[in-house]
Design a protein around this motif. Structure first.
Motif, PDB file in Angstrom:
ATOM      1  N   LYS A 129       1.190  -6.274   0.208  1.00 43.77           N
ATOM      2  CA  LYS A 129       1.140  -7.716   0.014  1.00 43.77           C
ATOM      3  C   LYS A 129      -0.273  -8.087  -0.397  1.00 43.77           C
ATOM      4  O   LYS A 129      -1.211  -7.341  -0.193  1.00 43.77           O
ATOM      5  N   VAL A 169       1.645  -4.559   8.836  1.00 42.96           N
ATOM      6  CA  VAL A 169       1.208  -5.646   7.968  1.00 42.96           C
ATOM      7  C   VAL A 169       0.023  -5.182   7.121  1.00 42.96           C
ATOM      8  O   VAL A 169      -0.065  -5.500   5.925  1.00 42.96           O
ATOM      9  N   LEU A 170      -0.888  -4.442   7.746  1.00 38.78           N
ATOM     10  CA  LEU A 170      -2.065  -4.005   6.997  1.00 38.78           C
ATOM     11  C   LEU A 170      -1.707  -3.046   5.858  1.00 38.78           C
ATOM     12  O   LEU A 170      -2.330  -3.065   4.796  1.00 38.78           O
ATOM     13  N   THR A 198      -1.142 -11.423   3.673  1.00 40.34           N
ATOM     14  CA  THR A 198      -1.405 -10.595   4.854  1.00 40.34           C
ATOM     15  C   THR A 198      -2.112 -11.418   5.919  1.00 40.34           C
ATOM     16  O   THR A 198      -1.768 -11.354   7.099  1.00 40.34           O
ATOM     17  N   ARG A 199      -3.113 -12.215   5.539  1.00 35.72           N
ATOM     18  CA  ARG A 199      -3.831 -13.055   6.511  1.00 35.72           C
ATOM     19  C   ARG A 199      -2.895 -14.090   7.129  1.00 35.72           C
ATOM     20  O   ARG A 199      -2.937 -14.350   8.327  1.00 35.72           O
ATOM     21  N   ASP A 235       0.354 -13.803   7.485  1.00 34.96           N
ATOM     22  CA  ASP A 235       1.250 -13.073   8.386  1.00 34.96           C
ATOM     23  C   ASP A 235       0.550 -12.736   9.707  1.00 34.96           C
ATOM     24  O   ASP A 235       1.138 -12.854  10.781  1.00 34.96           O
TER      25      ASP A 235
END
Length: 135
Positions: free
Chosen positions: A30, A25-26, A35-36, A38
């Motif tokens: 995005k 994710v990092l 991202t936060r 997710d």
């Protein structure tokens, strides 16, 4: 012991899975907000998963505790039965022993009494007197 190894291995698998998802994710292309979101969603899912696994583990522990209590109760009941049978058998042996002692004491008393009577009979009889012979 094998349950502990499986549980430990599964925990490491989950930790690796979570770390991999976090790194993915990092480094995904995005926006920060996505991202936060997710990450927060993944955290909620992980929390729910852990709660569910905790409930399942608690249920499993309850099952083991109930089985253990039932088994201990069964062992206690068996022990009580053995003790009761042993007490009964001991009482039977004691009664048999008392009966044998009573029988023998009656025989001994009868023998002692017979001996006393025989002694009295020999001491109370007059001694045979010697009469002079007439020749």
């Amino acid at each position: 012991m094998s349950d502990e190894k499986q549980s430990s291995g599964f925990s490491w698998f989950l930790a690796g899975l979570g770390l991999g998802a976090l790194l993915g994710v990092l480094y995904a292309p995005k926006a920060g907000r996505e991202t936060r979101e997710d990450l927060a969603s993944s955290a909620r899912e992980g929390t729910e998963y852990l709660k569910q696994r905790s409930r399942e583990a608690a249920d499993q522990v309850s099952v083991y505790v109930d089985r253990g209590k039932a088994q201990v109760g069964e062992y206690v009941d068996r022990g009580k039965d053995y003790v009761d049978r042993s007490k009964s058998q001991l009482n039977d042996w004691m009664n048999q022993g008392r009966q044998i002692v009573n029988e023998h004491s009656e025989r001994v008393s009868a023998a002692v009494e017979a001996g006393k009577q025989a002694y009295r009979a020999t001491t109370t009889e007059p001694a045979p007197s010697e009469e002079p012979s007439h020749s």
